[in-house]
Design a protein around this motif. Structure first.
Motif, PDB file in Angstrom:
ATOM      1  N   LYS A  49      26.584  38.791  46.735  1.00 43.84           N
ATOM      2  CA  LYS A  49      27.156  37.572  47.279  1.00 43.84           C
ATOM      3  C   LYS A  49      28.365  37.893  48.156  1.00 43.84           C
ATOM      4  O   LYS A  49      28.601  37.242  49.158  1.00 43.84           O
ATOM      5  CB  LYS A  49      27.567  36.672  46.109  1.00 43.84           C
ATOM      6  CG  LYS A  49      27.837  35.258  46.463  1.00 43.84           C
ATOM      7  CD  LYS A  49      28.057  34.445  45.194  1.00 43.84           C
ATOM      8  CE  LYS A  49      28.095  32.975  45.484  1.00 43.84           C
ATOM      9  NZ  LYS A  49      28.297  32.177  44.282  1.00 43.84           N
ATOM     10  N   TYR A  50      29.143  38.920  47.739  1.00 44.95           N
ATOM     11  CA  TYR A  50      30.345  39.302  48.469  1.00 44.95           C
ATOM     12  C   TYR A  50      30.242  40.760  48.910  1.00 44.95           C
ATOM     13  O   TYR A  50      29.664  41.585  48.215  1.00 44.95           O
ATOM     14  CB  TYR A  50      31.580  39.141  47.580  1.00 44.95           C
ATOM     15  CG  TYR A  50      31.757  37.740  47.054  1.00 44.95           C
ATOM     16  CD1 TYR A  50      32.225  36.731  47.884  1.00 44.95           C
ATOM     17  CD2 TYR A  50      31.455  37.429  45.745  1.00 44.95           C
ATOM     18  CE1 TYR A  50      32.390  35.441  47.406  1.00 44.95           C
ATOM     19  CE2 TYR A  50      31.616  36.149  45.256  1.00 44.95           C
ATOM     20  CZ  TYR A  50      32.079  35.158  46.099  1.00 44.95           C
ATOM     21  OH  TYR A  50      32.236  33.890  45.634  1.00 44.95           O
ATOM     22  N   THR A  51      30.818  41.050  50.045  1.00 41.04           N
ATOM     23  CA  THR A  51      30.835  42.429  50.527  1.00 41.04           C
ATOM     24  C   THR A  51      32.073  43.136  49.980  1.00 41.04           C
ATOM     25  O   THR A  51      32.981  42.510  49.451  1.00 41.04           O
ATOM     26  CB  THR A  51      30.874  42.483  52.064  1.00 41.04           C
ATOM     27  OG1 THR A  51      32.104  41.893  52.504  1.00 41.04           O
ATOM     28  CG2 THR A  51      29.692  41.741  52.670  1.00 41.04           C
ATOM     29  N   GLU A  88      34.335  44.449  51.724  1.00 39.81           N
ATOM     30  CA  GLU A  88      35.473  43.996  52.527  1.00 39.81           C
ATOM     31  C   GLU A  88      36.036  42.667  52.014  1.00 39.81           C
ATOM     32  O   GLU A  88      37.253  42.478  51.962  1.00 39.81           O
ATOM     33  CB  GLU A  88      35.042  43.854  53.988  1.00 39.81           C
ATOM     34  CG  GLU A  88      36.186  43.699  54.941  1.00 39.81           C
ATOM     35  CD  GLU A  88      35.733  43.765  56.390  1.00 39.81           C
ATOM     36  OE1 GLU A  88      36.376  43.090  57.202  1.00 39.81           O
ATOM     37  OE2 GLU A  88      34.751  44.460  56.683  1.00 39.81           O
ATOM     38  N   ASP A  89      35.163  41.732  51.604  1.00 37.80           N
ATOM     39  CA  ASP A  89      35.617  40.454  51.037  1.00 37.80           C
ATOM     40  C   ASP A  89      36.457  40.683  49.778  1.00 37.80           C
ATOM     41  O   ASP A  89      37.520  40.087  49.612  1.00 37.80           O
ATOM     42  CB  ASP A  89      34.425  39.564  50.681  1.00 37.80           C
ATOM     43  CG  ASP A  89      33.632  39.136  51.909  1.00 37.80           C
ATOM     44  OD1 ASP A  89      34.213  39.121  53.012  1.00 37.80           O
ATOM     45  OD2 ASP A  89      32.440  38.830  51.749  1.00 37.80           O
ATOM     46  N   ILE A  90      35.971  41.557  48.904  1.00 36.01           N
ATOM     47  CA  ILE A  90      36.688  41.841  47.659  1.00 36.01           C
ATOM     48  C   ILE A  90      38.012  42.530  47.960  1.00 36.01           C
ATOM     49  O   ILE A  90      39.042  42.215  47.362  1.00 36.01           O
ATOM     50  CB  ILE A  90      35.811  42.688  46.730  1.00 36.01           C
ATOM     51  CG1 ILE A  90      34.582  41.878  46.317  1.00 36.01           C
ATOM     52  CG2 ILE A  90      36.587  43.148  45.503  1.00 36.01           C
ATOM     53  CD1 ILE A  90      33.528  42.661  45.598  1.00 36.01           C
ATOM     54  N   HIS A  91      37.999  43.462  48.895  1.00 33.28           N
ATOM     55  CA  HIS A  91      39.225  44.193  49.250  1.00 33.28           C
ATOM     56  C   HIS A  91      40.287  43.228  49.789  1.00 33.28           C
ATOM     57  O   HIS A  91      41.460  43.313  49.415  1.00 33.28           O
ATOM     58  CB  HIS A  91      38.915  45.276  50.275  1.00 33.28           C
ATOM     59  CG  HIS A  91      40.091  46.113  50.636  1.00 33.28           C
ATOM     60  ND1 HIS A  91      40.533  47.143  49.841  1.00 33.28           N
ATOM     61  CD2 HIS A  91      40.931  46.067  51.687  1.00 33.28           C
ATOM     62  CE1 HIS A  91      41.599  47.695  50.396  1.00 33.28           C
ATOM     63  NE2 HIS A  91      41.859  47.059  51.522  1.00 33.28           N
ATOM     64  N   HIS A  92      39.881  42.318  50.662  1.00 33.67           N
ATOM     65  CA  HIS A  92      40.843  41.347  51.212  1.00 33.67           C
ATOM     66  C   HIS A  92      41.349  40.371  50.150  1.00 33.67           C
ATOM     67  O   HIS A  92      42.486  39.914  50.219  1.00 33.67           O
ATOM     68  CB  HIS A  92      40.226  40.589  52.384  1.00 33.67           C
ATOM     69  CG  HIS A  92      40.128  41.411  53.631  1.00 33.67           C
ATOM     70  ND1 HIS A  92      41.218  41.993  54.235  1.00 33.67           N
ATOM     71  CD2 HIS A  92      39.061  41.763  54.382  1.00 33.67           C
ATOM     72  CE1 HIS A  92      40.834  42.663  55.298  1.00 33.67           C
ATOM     73  NE2 HIS A  92      39.520  42.550  55.407  1.00 33.67           N
ATOM     74  N   ALA A  93      40.503  40.063  49.169  1.00 35.03           N
ATOM     75  CA  ALA A  93      40.949  39.181  48.089  1.00 35.03           C
ATOM     76  C   ALA A  93      41.990  39.878  47.214  1.00 35.03           C
ATOM     77  O   ALA A  93      42.954  39.262  46.764  1.00 35.03           O
ATOM     78  CB  ALA A  93      39.761  38.750  47.245  1.00 35.03           C
ATOM     79  N   PRO A 106      45.721  41.094  50.164  1.00 39.00           N
ATOM     80  CA  PRO A 106      45.757  40.208  51.325  1.00 39.00           C
ATOM     81  C   PRO A 106      46.633  40.736  52.472  1.00 39.00           C
ATOM     82  O   PRO A 106      46.357  40.449  53.624  1.00 39.00           O
ATOM     83  CB  PRO A 106      46.297  38.897  50.778  1.00 39.00           C
ATOM     84  CG  PRO A 106      46.961  39.234  49.497  1.00 39.00           C
ATOM     85  CD  PRO A 106      46.322  40.480  48.985  1.00 39.00           C
TER      86      PRO A 106
END
Length: 92
Positions: free
Chosen positions: A42-44, A46-51, A54
């Motif tokens: 569902k998430y890449t 990169e999405d997890i890293h940015h979460a 920030p």
């Protein structure tokens, strides 16, 4: 049902919940021409890293990095270091 059977059953349930392939699916596949493909997440990464992070880290100078490494090693190996306090250069 023995403990090992319950353990294997619990492992299988966890694999199903996580969307993992069964342990022997590649070797015991009825269709050898097909290779199992992992499920799309569902998430890449990169999405997890940015979460999690920030804002980017603050840049440091080379001197700051070297000083931090030195302080870390001194703290880690504190009993190995001998501290010599010199009040004047002629004392030695």
């Amino acid at each position: 049902m023995s403990w090992s059977e319950r353990h294997r059953q619990a492992e299988a349930q966890h694999e199903m919940l996580l969307g993992l392939l069964p342990r022997y699916s590649q070797s015991m596949s009825s269709r050898p021409k097909e290779t199992p493909q992992p499920k799309a997440g569902k998430y890449t990464f990169e999405d997890i890293h940015h979460a999690l992070f920030p804002t980017p880290p603050t840049p440091r100078t080379l001197e700051e990095l070297k000083e931090a490494i030195t302080l870390h090693l001194r703290k880690k190996h504190a009993r190995d270091w001998v501290v010599v306090v010199v009040s004047s250069p002629d004392a030695i």
